[in-house]
Design an enzyme around this catalytic site. Structure first.
Site, mmCIF file in Angstrom:
data_model
loop_
_atom_site.group_PDB
_atom_site.id
_atom_site.type_symbol
_atom_site.label_atom_id
_atom_site.label_comp_id
_atom_site.label_asym_id
_atom_site.label_seq_id
_atom_site.Cartn_x
_atom_site.Cartn_y
_atom_site.Cartn_z
ATOM 1 N N CYS A 1 40.413 13.489 -24.629
ATOM 2 C CA CYS A 1 40.386 12.417 -23.650
ATOM 3 C C CYS A 1 40.777 11.142 -24.377
ATOM 4 C CB CYS A 1 38.977 12.201 -23.108
ATOM 5 S SG CYS A 1 38.284 13.620 -22.285
ATOM 6 N N GLY A 41 45.248 13.053 -22.303
ATOM 7 C CA GLY A 41 44.682 13.645 -21.096
ATOM 8 C C GLY A 41 45.499 13.259 -19.886
ATOM 9 N N ASN A 43 34.778 10.249 -25.103
ATOM 10 C CA ASN A 43 35.756 11.160 -25.688
ATOM 11 C C ASN A 43 35.021 12.008 -26.720
ATOM 12 O OD1 ASN A 43 38.494 10.725 -28.072
ATOM 13 N ND2 ASN A 43 37.994 12.460 -26.785
ATOM 14 N N GLY A 44 35.108 13.317 -26.558
ATOM 15 C CA GLY A 44 34.413 14.212 -27.479
ATOM 16 C C GLY A 44 33.720 15.298 -26.696
ATOM 17 N N TYR A 89 48.454 16.531 -34.951
ATOM 18 C CA TYR A 89 49.004 16.753 -33.626
ATOM 19 C C TYR A 89 48.510 15.793 -32.549
ATOM 20 C CZ TYR A 89 49.888 19.178 -29.196
ATOM 21 O OH TYR A 89 50.268 19.487 -27.919
#
Ligand code: SF4
Length: 485
Positions: free
Chosen positions: A16, A42, A121-122, A261
């Site tokens: 995210c 996302g 986020n996570g 990435y």
């Protein structure tokens, strides 16, 4: 609804993106731009919350891309205020690949001292246990998202201020979190004690911004100040930024895959451009896994910097042997196997004139299930290549991620069930080599390679060594790596 990128289902999915700003005019416009820059993290849904003294808290959540949802004057006029936060989502918990509107963040909670919105986020690795406990004690959950636990834990806290409640809540949470939250006047940022997911601080005019990556600061013209440290909480107002460390100090374990990435190549991580690191990865790969060939081609776009590095180090010419069609819309997307099979060809095309009769080194960032790699190899051979050599810019992905990245179950990961040579045969290529874990560490700036006694990064998807025990998953039967493996 089909997955956001059915043709990319052979990649790990970014988690995210979070963004927040305080002390600016029309915060929502800045948040929308920031989220647009973070769209690679996302694509399923996004949301923005702002606060304005006249209208109170304002919120908008939408399915789909930021550019399709947060650009119209009508929507943005409904989000007035000088403080705002936002979130873009690919679902890593809750309904995977099938985001429901109730799971779209930011989440909002009304407390006795005022409201607060939170974007996460996570992934919380003890969310199932926490949720069970909270429901038993009377909490009523609105979503299937692990992040909602934080709001309920905050509601139960006796802290006098919102940041105090957030601190108390986050002490009960295990796993990875980079959080951007807001009250009426405060923008709050926090990273988990290991700092697994990124979060950066920027300055814009008299205001402040928080973002998952520096590319989101660039787009709004904010100056990059610094990364939020592992275990740090910052509270920004129009008067300045306060920082403290509410958690027990631990050595940070940032996600090494962000370098490979997830992050955008124009972002800065650990004081260095992600592009530069990826080029270094390609150079290390060329040192470790040299092969006689005529051209080095990236699997676009994410394999490009590593392919350039490989070419520079090896002296083998770089060539755009595969061309990506950037305009593949969702129009074609049907979640059937037949369309999936066509998918790679719709998205990538071989530059036949360059490939014919050549010994080709293909550089890709990762191999997850191997389905895309096989199709790319077929396309290259169909175009008349004499040999195909795969070089992969990450070590074999043999373990799932539980820290906010969507990975297939372990048995679906090619490297979990096959040796490197078995994978080579399975993919049908002349040679296949992955960068070693030590080589990857060298490329990200650890000159001595991986310190096995105290690694500098999270690398669990390669090593099987989880820096935070994934307790929910273990309860559900997941077997972490044993000493004998
Ligand atoms: S397991 Fe892999 S993808 Fe997940 S946080 Fe760790 S390094 Fe990143």
């Amino acid at each position: 609804m089909p997955p956001a990128h059915p043709f990319d289902d052979d990649k790990l999915k970014e988690e995210c993106g979070v963004f927040g700003v305080v002390g600016v005019t029309d915060a929502a416009n800045f948040v929308a731009l920031g989220l647009h820059a973070l769209q690679h993290r996302g694509q399923e849904a996004g949301g923005i919350v702002t606060h304005d003294p006249k209208t109170g808290f304002n919120q908008a959540r939408r399915m789909g891309l930021v550019r399709d949802n947060f650009t119209s004057a009508d929507t943005m006029e409904e989000l007035p205020g000088s403080i705002g936060i936002g979130h873009v989502r690919y679902s890593t918990a809750g309904n995977k690949g099938q985001t429901a509107m109730r799971d779209v963040q930011p989440f909002f909670g009304e407390f006795s001292m005022g409201g607060a919105a939170i974007a996460h986020n996570g992934n919380i690795t003890n969310a199932v246990a926490l949720r069970r406990e909270l429901i038993e004690r009377g909490s009523i959950f609105q979503s299937s998202s692990d992040s909602e636990c934080i709001i309920h834990l905050m509601a139960r806290s006796m802290g006098r201020q919102i940041p105090d409640r957030m601190e108390e809540a986050l002490r009960k949470v295990e796993g990875a979190f980079s959080i951007v939250a807001m009250t009426r006047t405060k923008l709050i940022g926090c990273r988990d004690p290991l700092g697994v997911r990124p979060l950066v601080l920027g300055k814009i005019g008299d205001g402040w911004a928080l973002a998952s990556e520096t590319c989101a600061l660039d787009i709004i013209g904010a100056e990059f100040i610094r990364e939020i440290e592992a275990g740090e909480m910052v509270v920004a107002t129009d008067k300045g930024v306060e920082s403290h460390f509410p958690f027990r100090t631990k050595k940070s374990r940032f996600c090494i895959f962000e370098h490979v990435y997830f992050s955008r190549p124009d972002s800065i991580l650990g004081g260095r451009s992600v592009y530069e690191t990826r080029e270094n990865i390609g150079r290390e790969l060329a040192k470790e896994a040299a092969v006689d060939a005529d051209i080095v081609c990236p699997v676009p776009d994410s394999g490009t910097p590593a392919a350039i590095g490989y070419s520079l180090q090896s002296g083998i010419p770089y060539a755009m042997g595969i061309i990506r069609n950037n305009y593949m819309g969702r129009t074609f997307i049907e979640p059937t196997e037949q369309i999936r099979n066509m998918g790679v060809r719709l998205k990538l095309n071989v530059n036949r004139a360059l490939i014919k009769d050549k010994r080709v080194i293909l550089v890709d960032d990762s191999v997850v299930r191997g389905t895309t790699s096989r199709k790319i190899k077929e396309m290259i051979l169909d175009a008349g290549a004499a040999e195909v050599h795969f070089r992969i810019a990450s070590p074999p992905t043999a373990w799932p991620c539980f820290y906010g990245v969507d990975t297939p179950q372990r048995e679906k990961l090619l490297a979990a069930t096959m040796s490197e040579d078995e994978m080579r045969k399975h993919l049908g290529v002349d040679s296949l080599r992955f960068i070693s874990l030590n080589g990857l560490y060298r490329a990200v700036g650890e000159a001595e390679g991986r310190n096995n006694a105290s690694p500098a990064y999270c690398d669990a998807c390669f090593s099987g060594e989880y820096p935070v025990a994934p307790s929910d998953m273990i309860e559900q039967g997941f077997q972490p790596r044993t000493a004998a493996e």
